[in-house]
Scaffold this active site. Sequence first.
Site, PDB file in Angstrom:
ATOM      1  N   HIS A 155       0.836  -1.219   0.000  1.00 29.39           N
ATOM      2  CA  HIS A 155       0.000   0.000   0.000  1.00 29.39           C
ATOM      3  C   HIS A 155       0.867   1.264   0.000  1.00 29.39           C
ATOM      4  O   HIS A 155       0.415   2.318   0.444  1.00 29.39           O
ATOM      5  CB  HIS A 155      -0.946   0.046   1.210  1.00 29.39           C
ATOM      6  CG  HIS A 155      -1.674  -1.230   1.468  1.00 29.39           C
ATOM      7  ND1 HIS A 155      -2.904  -1.519   0.926  1.00 29.39           N
ATOM      8  CD2 HIS A 155      -1.314  -2.328   2.199  1.00 29.39           C
ATOM      9  CE1 HIS A 155      -3.293  -2.716   1.323  1.00 29.39           C
ATOM     10  NE2 HIS A 155      -2.343  -3.232   2.085  1.00 29.39           N
ATOM     11  N   SER A 276      14.784  21.495 -16.751  1.00 34.21           N
ATOM     12  CA  SER A 276      13.557  22.250 -16.997  1.00 34.21           C
ATOM     13  C   SER A 276      13.917  23.549 -17.713  1.00 34.21           C
ATOM     14  O   SER A 276      15.006  24.091 -17.530  1.00 34.21           O
ATOM     15  CB  SER A 276      12.881  22.554 -15.656  1.00 34.21           C
ATOM     16  OG  SER A 276      12.131  23.750 -15.728  1.00 34.21           O
ATOM     17  N   LYS A 282      15.873  21.951 -11.449  1.00 43.80           N
ATOM     18  CA  LYS A 282      15.241  20.678 -11.772  1.00 43.80           C
ATOM     19  C   LYS A 282      16.157  19.675 -12.464  1.00 43.80           C
ATOM     20  O   LYS A 282      16.974  20.021 -13.304  1.00 43.80           O
ATOM     21  CB  LYS A 282      14.015  20.926 -12.687  1.00 43.80           C
ATOM     22  CG  LYS A 282      12.813  21.493 -11.978  1.00 43.80           C
ATOM     23  CD  LYS A 282      12.235  20.577 -10.899  1.00 43.80           C
ATOM     24  CE  LYS A 282      11.468  19.432 -11.468  1.00 43.80           C
ATOM     25  NZ  LYS A 282      10.159  19.722 -11.965  1.00 43.80           N
ATOM     26  N   GLU A 289       9.926   8.191 -17.075  1.00 44.75           N
ATOM     27  CA  GLU A 289       8.558   8.634 -17.369  1.00 44.75           C
ATOM     28  C   GLU A 289       8.134   8.241 -18.783  1.00 44.75           C
ATOM     29  O   GLU A 289       6.991   7.844 -19.019  1.00 44.75           O
ATOM     30  CB  GLU A 289       8.445  10.147 -17.190  1.00 44.75           C
ATOM     31  CG  GLU A 289       8.563  10.569 -15.729  1.00 44.75           C
ATOM     32  CD  GLU A 289       8.651  12.089 -15.597  1.00 44.75           C
ATOM     33  OE1 GLU A 289       7.608  12.735 -15.603  1.00 44.75           O
ATOM     34  OE2 GLU A 289       9.782  12.605 -15.509  1.00 44.75           O
TER      35      GLU A 289
END
Length: 461
Positions: A155, A276, A282, A289
């Site tokens: 979980h 970024s 960043k 991804e």
Amino acid sequence: MKLWSGRFRKETDALVNDFNSSISFDARLYREDIEGSIAHAQMLEKQGIIPPEDAAQIVAGLEGILEDVEAGNITFSADNEDIHMNIETILTERIGAAGKRLHTARSRNDQVAVDFRLYLKRQIGDIRAELLHLQQVLLDQAKAHTETVMPGYTHLQRAQPITFAQYLLAYAHMFCRDVTRMEDCIARMDECPLGSGALAGTTYPIDRAATAAALGFARPMGNSLDGVSDRDYAIEFLSGMSILMMHLSRLAEETILWCSWEFQFITLDDAYSTGSSIMPQKKNPDVAELVRGKTGRVYGALMGLLTTMKSLPLTYNKDMQEDKEPVFDTVDTVKMCLPVFAGMLETMTVRPDKMRAAANRGFINATDCADYLTKKGMPFRDAYTAVGNLVYYCQERDKTLEELSLDELKDISPLFEEDVYGALSMENCAMSRASFGGPAKAETERQIAAIEAFIQTREGA
Ligand code: ARG
């Protein structure tokens, strides 16, 4: 002029011509198409169906076309519809009458089916090699982290102590099944449809076993209608690739989580991260991804082809030309994802200190605490309740179980003794889980050896 223009008295509408044509994507089957044609021509000669001089010219002509395609000296034309008719047309332009004998006892329906199977068998072999490499990368990382304690989750809540090796090996095991799924897929598609003709076989004395063997298939397909009309092998491939991508996507998801500021379990190499355009600080896990994102298009390919094939009457229908793009796209996608993902995992920096710190908080040794009492004679369910009370007590005071004094512990149960502290140490908790398949060092080493043997039996095979 179209090869099939005989029964027509009008030119194909220009829009229809483009609509019907598949050369823009099936050109990539040129090698398989030429190999299939060579095997067919040689069989026709051997069976006395075409003269040896014609067969020799056909084979030489096809070999020449193969060289020219590879050298980039041939442009295919949409007017010739697909790769099969393009090559046949070029062959006939080059060698004349003999070229017109090639299509004896054959149809584009068995031709495309054999090309597609040959292509897929090869591509699956390449993908399997890439996946075996990814597994080796996982094993190498696992070897370095057989004692790196981290929290295991259920979980997404901290659950019990494991090691990073144990975690990586879970994926390595999934990939073993993906490898064997590919092998099963190849074994089932290893039957040759060539000689099925348009659908009903042929009256010529062809030798289907000979063409099957020449093309490296285990045997010819047993029914000519089936030979030209099923695409289950492509669907099975897409299904195997979907499962593989699902596994990769889960690992990608965890990579993304774990390189986040919140976890910091790993740091991705600069070469495998992106920045970024506005936020100077960043460093983003775009590779992971994209792998997660591309999983969607592979699932889409599977659903697309399943839907295309649904309700098609036997045998060939033009709908089936729609089988290629999803398969090609999936081959390209998976072939890109695997090496880039392997590189990302190979170059990442693991942070055992952060994993260990996370293991300290979250009471992941609570089960071990209950097991401690159980081993001293308390029934497990009572021990479970006692430790639940201890966890509550700790939370009120912002303490961990091992930070409690022996007196505090004894208030809950007199069975607690000094040795409880050893029993609660995270290292002990991870290392003493020595049940088969568990995180203990000897067990993860056994897993590493087993998967290395798995890889070795396949390398070069
Ligand atoms: N381009 C076709 C395909 O990919 C080849 C088979 C065509 N057969 C036919 N009867 N029109 O499916």
